[in-house]
Motif scaffolding. Structure first.
Motif, mmCIF file in Angstrom:
data_model
loop_
_atom_site.group_PDB
_atom_site.id
_atom_site.type_symbol
_atom_site.label_atom_id
_atom_site.label_comp_id
_atom_site.label_asym_id
_atom_site.label_seq_id
_atom_site.Cartn_x
_atom_site.Cartn_y
_atom_site.Cartn_z
ATOM 1 N N LYS A 1 8.616 9.086 24.099
ATOM 2 C CA LYS A 1 7.445 9.422 24.906
ATOM 3 C C LYS A 1 7.788 9.360 26.396
ATOM 4 C CE LYS A 1 4.144 6.526 25.562
ATOM 5 N NZ LYS A 1 3.265 5.442 25.140
ATOM 6 N N CYS B 1 0.340 13.694 29.349
ATOM 7 C CA CYS B 1 1.373 14.731 29.451
ATOM 8 C C CYS B 1 2.519 14.457 28.464
ATOM 9 C CB CYS B 1 1.936 14.781 30.865
ATOM 10 S SG CYS B 1 0.786 15.431 32.063
ATOM 11 N N SER B 2 2.970 13.189 28.409
ATOM 12 C CA SER B 2 4.102 12.863 27.535
ATOM 13 C C SER B 2 3.771 13.187 26.076
ATOM 14 C CB SER B 2 4.439 11.387 27.619
ATOM 15 O OG SER B 2 4.551 10.983 28.928
ATOM 16 N N CYS C 1 9.389 12.212 28.076
ATOM 17 C CA CYS C 1 8.517 13.344 28.411
ATOM 18 C C CYS C 1 7.585 12.998 29.558
ATOM 19 C CB CYS C 1 7.666 13.734 27.222
ATOM 20 S SG CYS C 1 8.599 14.239 25.808
ATOM 21 N N SER C 2 7.797 11.861 30.183
ATOM 22 C CA SER C 2 6.861 11.435 31.233
ATOM 23 C C SER C 2 6.860 12.417 32.403
ATOM 24 C CB SER C 2 7.281 10.053 31.730
ATOM 25 O OG SER C 2 6.620 9.777 32.931
ATOM 26 N N PRO C 3 5.692 12.618 33.009
ATOM 27 C CA PRO C 3 5.659 13.493 34.191
ATOM 28 C C PRO C 3 6.311 12.846 35.405
ATOM 29 C CG PRO C 3 3.430 12.974 33.425
ATOM 30 C CD PRO C 3 4.360 12.141 32.626
ATOM 31 N N GLU D 1 13.894 11.509 18.138
ATOM 32 C CA GLU D 1 14.176 12.777 18.814
ATOM 33 C C GLU D 1 14.863 12.556 20.148
ATOM 34 O OE1 GLU D 1 10.499 14.998 19.029
ATOM 35 O OE2 GLU D 1 9.985 13.943 17.192
ATOM 36 N N ALA E 1 3.583 16.920 25.423
ATOM 37 C CA ALA E 1 4.892 17.560 25.355
ATOM 38 C C ALA E 1 5.607 17.227 24.051
ATOM 39 C CB ALA E 1 5.742 17.112 26.538
ATOM 40 N N LEU E 2 5.526 15.960 23.651
ATOM 41 C CA LEU E 2 6.207 15.541 22.414
ATOM 42 C C LEU E 2 5.695 16.323 21.218
ATOM 43 C CD1 LEU E 2 6.691 11.694 22.130
ATOM 44 C CD2 LEU E 2 8.372 13.510 21.869
ATOM 45 N N PRO F 1 1.199 2.386 29.514
ATOM 46 C CA PRO F 1 1.118 3.499 30.462
ATOM 47 C C PRO F 1 0.883 3.018 31.890
ATOM 48 C CG PRO F 1 -0.669 3.602 28.836
ATOM 49 C CD PRO F 1 0.059 2.327 28.602
ATOM 50 N N LEU G 1 15.829 15.350 23.063
ATOM 51 C CA LEU G 1 15.139 15.323 24.346
ATOM 52 C C LEU G 1 16.132 15.148 25.491
ATOM 53 C CD1 LEU G 1 12.063 13.158 23.345
ATOM 54 C CD2 LEU G 1 12.020 15.532 24.063
ATOM 55 N N GLY H 1 -0.143 10.378 32.797
ATOM 56 C CA GLY H 1 1.257 10.404 32.378
ATOM 57 C C GLY H 1 1.372 10.357 30.867
ATOM 58 N N GLU H 2 0.581 9.474 30.280
ATOM 59 C CA GLU H 2 0.560 9.315 28.829
ATOM 60 C C GLU H 2 0.115 10.619 28.169
ATOM 61 O OE1 GLU H 2 1.609 6.453 28.038
ATOM 62 O OE2 GLU H 2 1.006 6.036 25.981
ATOM 63 N N MET I 1 -2.662 7.013 32.580
ATOM 64 C CA MET I 1 -3.214 7.754 31.451
ATOM 65 C C MET I 1 -2.837 9.230 31.517
ATOM 66 S SD MET I 1 -4.566 5.936 29.303
ATOM 67 C CE MET I 1 -4.447 4.198 29.315
ATOM 68 N N TYR J 1 3.409 20.260 35.480
ATOM 69 C CA TYR J 1 4.263 19.599 34.490
ATOM 70 C C TYR J 1 4.918 20.568 33.509
ATOM 71 C CZ TYR J 1 5.419 16.467 30.582
ATOM 72 O OH TYR J 1 6.054 15.797 29.587
#
Lengths: 657, 760
Positions: free
Chosen positions: B447, A282-283, B450-452, B485, A286-287, B400, B489, A279-280, A277, A315
């Motif tokens: 998505k 942050c992604s 952009c993953s950490p 995108e 950012a998007l 996720p 990216l 990770g979700e 979660m 991050y």
């Protein structure tokens, strides 16, 4: 031992345990989900909200249109939001001796209990729990009080009328007991009744039981409690976490060998792994920001936000978001960020060791220093000058019914570039969003709940080995939406006992022993006799003295002096000490006994075996001696002399002491 | 005497005794009996040291080469010692003892063969009899280690020796082996499986197979599913396995999956999903594997599922796999397992529920099932099942909770399914199903980029590179990709803090750019956007602190050069000169090798393909550019410099590659130019000197500004072929050569007095 269940919310528990003459309230959670039935409280006049049409019955009767408003097919109460309190009728709350608080989320109903029920006891909690709990209460009071509402709706609560309303209002339970928010004065008074405790500190309650808080690993200062007497142990596990986040790790070892383990506050989203979660989160953040949109994160002012800020700290540079401002808006934002840095002893080892460097334990200090994270008490004032878009805003309240978040929902809801990311698991995000429909803004649901999941629980129970497990009924069956997931329930042997709101549970547990102390001089006078190898017995004659739930055997008073004429009354006070008959032990070997009888001149002896022992018949004397395992009877016809003779012969075979 | 010296002496004596005459000589002096006989080293205190026992066995192994040695072994009591050493606490000694028994048995049978026909006359030689007796005794033993030892000896024997006598051996031992299967629990099950497989594979056992098949059938019935699995797979791989046994073996492999499907049968799967082909599971009916045993413990369940999936994956591409291949039920099972692991399988049965609880979130099973699913993409399938597969892949790619390793597998499997998706005849485009899937996939990729977690970003970029490599030219794909995108990216990830991600981003951006799919340059805030991707990649090549991104850049450049990328074609010479200049300074040898590869591609483009020695000589008109001009340009681009400098490189692969490149050049220029001697050309002399000095072991630099003639002369005068041969030798060839050993010995002898410890 009884458990009174005052709350039906598994993560906001409120139970009362009656144990050994003490009455202990375990947590004091306030169910805030009731506010989802109310219209949001906008900080600035919202034409959209104020122009919502009133709701009318099917027959067109519009007598409720002042109280109920309709928005996109949902009906909301247009009034100051109200909360669902713990049951107050099930038990006389003035008899509660102590309240044990396990974490700051589970103390929000405290003012209702301590200020309005005649409660005179003490509340125990750790320092971070109290300080952050105060912040949460302060924020709640502030959110509600700064937007005074002229009207307070009550007509809809009428039972006859409530029946006519659409769901979910129709199905809301106990609406007549819902109450508005408390005041700051009540909060202060309630908090003044709290006594601070530290982990592993032993607190004696009236000499009867000892309570001890243990680290539960979920939040700053969060604790599980051990309630024990000399021979019984009850563990109360509420809101615990085994993940490595900022708080001290959970103390599992001390939970071992409990007679009863009360288990509450498990994760509300058992299928979502917190790491995934984050990770979700942050992604998606950012998007959105890369596309020029704003991100809104409805949250509490303490807790997961610290971890989120830490993740973002690592991050944002890698994601090229260093130039994006992060705003944290809450009346208590500043205190929350600063408090987190000073409770070093309550943090995980990693963070504790930073303090000695010395560095702030949380990296949000650096975010603030470098101006990447800015915090404001509200949207008014400095914030409006600094506000720059695109940005990320953390603000409350996660129910979206009050607080600064309402303003941002109104402001950003119309653009699909913006995103609201739900991270708090306490509220259904769809219900939270209902009064904002239609909404163009993107919604992402990333609930982050670090509390125990069912796999961790089953491991914990395997290790702790409690005799009985007690838990809310929700944990004994799979969630209704995933009825096939047999893994999403507590599986233990014997099966867990479940409770629901307003239920009284008799815990399947009998107290069998009580510890009694012997005074040293009395112990000195004892003459133990070994009756079996390793087992010695001694008779004790003493006075049992009981005070403050402690029992002490004291030496009996000296044999009464020959009563002087004037002192006669004194001897009357002394308990009557009869000369005690000796206690007998051992068994009678029948053959030897018969031989002895013969030696003593009895003849014509006949022995009969019975189911329980033997009967020795002295036919000549018309006497019968019945020898059984635990009794011997001499039945002779009114010949006391004979009986005494026989008795003495019997006694020869037995040990006396 | 130290134990090491003792061990060495035993080995040495064995080595000497390998020659029959030498053996006889040593035996006369009773030395051998003293060393290897019953009263030998076993009585010494040093026998407790494993090195000594190991030396003893190695000595015997060397010694056992001729009939005399066999008599010695049998009479001296050495064989009995070998038997006891089979259970030695040192694994090396135990294993060597077993090997020695195998060897001795074979040697003894060989010696017993009569006449020149080499046929065995049916009487066991004494030594062989002794060993046989021991094996028979061990097989009847109740102690599992003894049974294991005997089985291991037999496995090695049947594996190595295919003489006719092995058939008799098997005939004699088969009943004992079959009796092992009747015991509960079956002792040494793993070794038993190995033995059965070894016997089944032996070409010598043509007529005894009947009894073997019986034993195998019994083993398949009695062994636990985990152990029976490897036997079943081994049987299915045999070309001559009888059909009934194949059916039984395949049933064993299918059984765990059938159990899973059965447990979750209520799930609304696609029709026919749970329909196993008739007959395949009949053989496994007697098997003990039920849902309950499968679920008995999590580790057992995970273990057996992973093993079965891996075995079926291994079986699928083999020509001798069972037919008809139950593609649909297997697909259904793989999808069900993936759903169970993901928690999305719906089953109201208690078995299904428990299976779900056991498998939920299990990364090992997820990876195995995804691999298996990928393998199944090679078969035909119904559209409906394909939809199911894409649906479950979507779940995994979007969830996720998928761990980075599972996600990587999911991407690989997805790619395999996309590549094998049936296309509409006559239309190169993607089918409707994959296209729909891809359209929904791009937001997910966005998505994920952009993953950490860097592993996730990396996997997505790799996947993207592959996707655009295969479908970059197709209109639908291009539209879907450009609407997302993802290109932007990807471009941004060139700046990622993780070097692996940067490397993958370089590859992906390079591939997108080759296909004209790069991000629209409308982001003026990006300074690199101004100079285009070429500039950005050059910047990475010259400034990136990590090797991976730099290697990736040169690879992309090579590919661009090969494909005639517009940015390269605009001014190829400038491009080559710039890249080679940067690459020659690089500290990473792989970058330098890649640079040489780039240079080679350039040369091939200018000079034509290398000549194949077997090709009929074609007229030398293939090269578009006249050779002198090319040489001029090579000098201008300093390509010669680069290549010769690489020839001097201290990293062998670079020098090898440079050598290859220069040989190609030498070959191409052989017909060109005057016959000028190298010494006459300015610059070439000093070049020669440098090369010679380098050969002598010194480092040196070539002089700059060489002229084509000088280069050519240098090229001709250098013994590139010899150099290539030398470079091809492994880096430790010097240490391994006898010459080196001799040198070492001589050196040691020279200083023996001072440095005794080094003597060997």
């Amino acid at each position: 031992m009884k458990l009174y269940c005052l709350s039906g919310h598994p993560t906001l528990p409120c139970n009362v345990l009656k144990f050994k003459s003490t009455t202990i309230m375990l947590d004091c959670g306030l169910d805030v989900t009731s506010t989802l039935n109310f219209l949001p409280l906008p900080l600035v006049q919202s034409p959209r909200l104020s122009n919502l049409p009133g709701w009318s019955l099917k027959d067109g009767n519009a007598f409720l249109d002042k109280e109920l408003k309709e928005c996109s097919g949902h009906v909301f109460v247009d009034s100051v939001p109200e909360f669902c309190l713990p049951e107050t009728e099930l038990i006389d709350l003035s008899t509660v001796d102590v309240i044990l608080i396990s974490n700051y989320h589970c103390m929000m109903a405290l003012p209702y209990i301590t200020e309005h029920t005649g409660f005179t006891g003490t509340v125990y909690a750790t320092e971070p729990t109290v300080q952050i709990g105060r912040l949460l209460m302060e924020e709640l009071v502030n959110f509600i009080e700064r937007v005074p509402k002229a009207q307070s709706a009550s007509l809809w609560k009428n039972k006859g009328i409530q029946r006519l309303l659409p769901s979910p209002l129709k199905d809301a339970v106990g609406v007549s007991t819902w109450r508005g928010c408390y005041t700051m004065q009540e909060v202060n008074s309630a908090l003044s009744k709290i006594q601070l405790v530290g982990y592993s500190q032993k607190i004696e309650l009236f000499g009867a039981v000892q309570v001890t808080p243990l680290s539960s690993g979920y939040a700053l200062g969060s604790s599980n409690w051990i309630i024990q007497s000399h021979y019984e142990k009850v563990s109360y596990v509420s809101g615990s976490s085994l993940l490595t986040t900022h708080p001290q790790p959970m103390d599992q070892a001390s939970l071992k060998n409990s007679d009863v383990l009360i288990l509450t506050g498990l994760t509300q989203i058992p299928t979502a792994n917190p790491d995934g979660m984050v990770g979700e989160f942050c992604s998606n953040l950012a998007l959105t920001v890369r596309n020029g949109g704003n991100v809104l994160v409805p949250c509490y002012p303490s807790g997961v936000i610290y971890d989120l800020l830490e993740c973002l700290y690592q991050y944002i540079d890698s994601a090229g978001l260093s130039s994006v401002p992060f705003y944290f808006i809450s009346p208590v934002a500043n205190s929350s960020l600063e408090f987190s840095q000073i409770f070093a002893e309550w943090l995980c080892h990693n963070k504790q060791s930073k303090v000695y460097l010395p560095e702030p334990p949380f990296p949000h200090a650096e975010l603030i220093q470098t101006n990447k994270l800015k915090h404001y008490p509200s949207i008014h004032g400095d914030f409006s000058n600094d506000f720059r878009q695109p940005c990320v805003v953390f603000t409350g309240h996660p129910s979206l019914r009050f607080g600064d978040v309402v303003h941002f929902m109104e402001l950003w809801g119309k653009s699909s570039l913006n995103t609201v990311i739900f991270t708090e698991p306490d509220f259904s995000y769809l219900e939270a969003l209902a009064p904002y429909q239609p909404l163009a803004m993107k919604c992402i649901y990333c609930p982050i709940d670090t509390r125990l999941n069912f796999i961790q629980v089953s491991k914990l129970l395997k290790e702790a080995q409690p005799l009985h497990v007690v838990c809310p009924e929700q944990y004994t069956q799979p969630p209704p939406t995933q009825s096939h997931r047999m893994d999403l329930m507590i599986d233990c042997q014997p099966p867990a006992m479940s409770y629901r709101r307003a239920e009284v549970l008799a815990l399947p547990f009998k107290r069998r022993y009580e510890k009694i102390e012997i005074m040293p001089e009395l112990a000195d006078s004892l003459v133990p006799m070994e009756i079996k190898p390793g087992i010695s017995l001694a008779t004790v004659s003493a006075v049992l003295h009981t005070k403050d739930n402690k029992h002490v055997l004291q030496p009996p008073p000296r044999p009464a002096q020959p009563p002087g004429k004037k002192r006669k009354r004194v001897s009357e006070d002394i308990p009557d000490c009869k000369v005690l008959k000796p206690l007998l032990s051992g068994s009678i070997p029948v053959e030897q006994f018969v031989q002895t009888l013969e030696k003593h001149g009895f003849s014509d002896i006949k022995v009969e075996d019975t189911a329980k022992g033997h009967i020795v018949l002295l036919q000549e004397a018309e006497t019968l001696i019945q020898i059984e395992e635990d009794s011997t009877h001499i039945i002779c016809d009114n010949d006391e002399m004979l009986r005494v003779r026989l008795r003495d012969l019997v006694l020869k075979f037995l040990q006396k002491f | 005497m130290s134990s090491r010296v003792l061990s060495f002496s035993l080995r040495l004596a064995g080595t000497f005794a390998a020659q029959e005459d030498c053996f006889l000589y040593l035996q006369q002096g009773e030395l051998l009996l003293g060393l290897f006989g019953e009263g030998g080293p076993q009585c010494w205190a040093a026998w407790s040291v494993p090195t000594v026992r190991s030396g003893w066995i190695q000595g015997l192994r060397s010694l056992a080469q001729h009939p005399c040695a066999l008599h010695f072994l049998a009479d001296s009591g050495a064989v009995d010692t070998i038997f006891s050493l089979q259970g030695d606490p040192s694994l090396f000694v135990a294993s060597a003892a077993s090997q020695l028994l195998v060897h001795t048995l074979a040697l003894s049978m060989q010696a017993g063969a009569t006449g020149c026909s080499g046929l065995w006359d049916g009487v066991w030689p004494a030594c062989a009899q002794k060993i046989m007796g021991h094996l028979e005794e061990s097989l009847q033993s109740t102690a599992a280690p003894q049974v294991t030892q005997a089985l291991n000896v037999l496995t090695s024997t049947f594996g190595r020796c295919h003489s006719p006598w092995t058939e008799t051996l098997w005939g004699q031992l088969c009943p004992l082996v079959a009796r092992l299967l009747e015991r509960t629990p079956i002792p040494a099950a793993h070794s038993l499986v190995d033995l059965l497989l070894s016997v089944a594979r032996s070409p010598a056992l043509s007529s005894s197979h009947g009894r073997l098949w019986e034993a195998v059938a019994q083993a398949l019935r009695c062994l636990s599913p985990m152990q029976a699995g490897s036997l079943a797979l081994g049987m299915l791989k045999l070309p001559h396995c009888p059909q009934a046994l194949r059916v039984q073996a395949f049933g064993v492999l299918l059984q765990p999956l059938a159990c899973v499907v059965k447990a979750t049968a209520q799930a609304p799967g696609p029709p026919g999903c749970s329909m196993w082909p008739p007959g395949w599971l009949d053989g496994a009916e007697g098997s003990s594997l039920t849902v309950d045993t499968l679920l008995s413990s999590k580790s057992a369940c995970v273990g057996i599922l992973c093993q079965t999936l891996a075995q079926l994956e291994e079986l699928q591409p083999l020509p001798q796999r069972p037919a008809p291949w139950p593609q649909e039920p297997l697909l259904g099972a793989a999808v069900t397992i993936l759903r169970l692991c993901h928690g999305s399988a719906t089953s109201s049965s208690s078995g299904g529920g428990r299976l779900c609880a056991t498998l939920a979130g299990c990364v090992r099973v997820q990876r195995a099932a995804l691999d298996f699913l990928g393998t199944l993409s090679q078969e035909t399938r119904s559209q409906e099942l394909e939809k199911e597969v894409f649906a479950v892949l979507s779940e995994y790619l979007g969830s996720p909770d998928s761990s980075p390793t599972v996600l990587k597998k999911a991407f690989q499997t997805t790619l395999r399914w996309l590549l094998s998706s049936p296309r509409t005849p006559g239309c190169p485009d993607l089918g409707p199903q994959p296209l729909l899937f891809l359209r929904e996939l791009f937001p997910v990729l966005q998505k994920r980029l952009c993953s950490p977690s860097w592993e996730v970003r990396d996997s997505v970029l790799e996947f993207l590179t592959q996707l655009s490599r295969h479908w970059g030219g197709q209109a639908d794909f291009r539209r879907a990709l450009l609407a997302s995108e993802v290109p932007t990216l990807t471009q941004q990830l060139l700046q990622d803090p993780e070097s692996y991600v940067r490397a993958s981003a370089v590859a992906a951006a390079g591939q997108l750019s080759s296909r004209g799919l790069q991000a629209a340059p409308d982001s003026p805030e990006h300074p690199q956007a101004q100079q285009g991707l070429l500039g950005e990649l050059l910047c990475i090549l010259s400034t990136d602190s990590e090797g991976f991104p730099r290697r990736a850049v040169v690879q992309v450049f090579t590919e661009w050069l090969r494909d005639g990328h517009a940015d390269v074609a605009r001014d190829t010479e400038w491009f080559i000169a710039t890249v080679l200049q940067v690459v020659s300074q690089d500290l990473d040898w792989e970058v330098r090798v890649q640079g040489l590869e780039l240079a080679q591609v350039f040369l091939v483009q200018r000079l034509g393909q290398p000549r194949c020695p077997y090709m009929v000589a074609l007229p030398e008109a293939a090269s578009a550019t006249p050779i002198p001009e090319v040489l001029q340009s090579l000098c201008r681009l300093r390509l010669f410099d680069f290549a010769f400098r690489a020839l001097l490189d201290c990293d062998r692969p670079v020098a090898q590659k440079a050598c290859e490149l220069l040989l190609f050049l030498k070959d191409k220029t052989a017909m060109c130019g005057g016959l000028q001697e190298a010494g006459d050309i300015p610059g070439s002399a000093s070049g020669q000197v440098t090369l010679q000095r380098w050969r002598a072991g010194e480092q040196g630099q070539l002089p700059g500004d060489l002229q084509p003639e000088a280069m050519l002369a240098l090229l001709r005068s250098t013994d590139l072929e010899g150099l290539q041969a030398r470079l091809a030798q492994s880096s430790d060839h010097m240490e391994k050569s006898p010459q080196s050993l001799l040198q070492d010995m001589l050196a040691t002898v020279g200083v023996l007095g001072e440095n005794e410890a080094d003597c060997y």
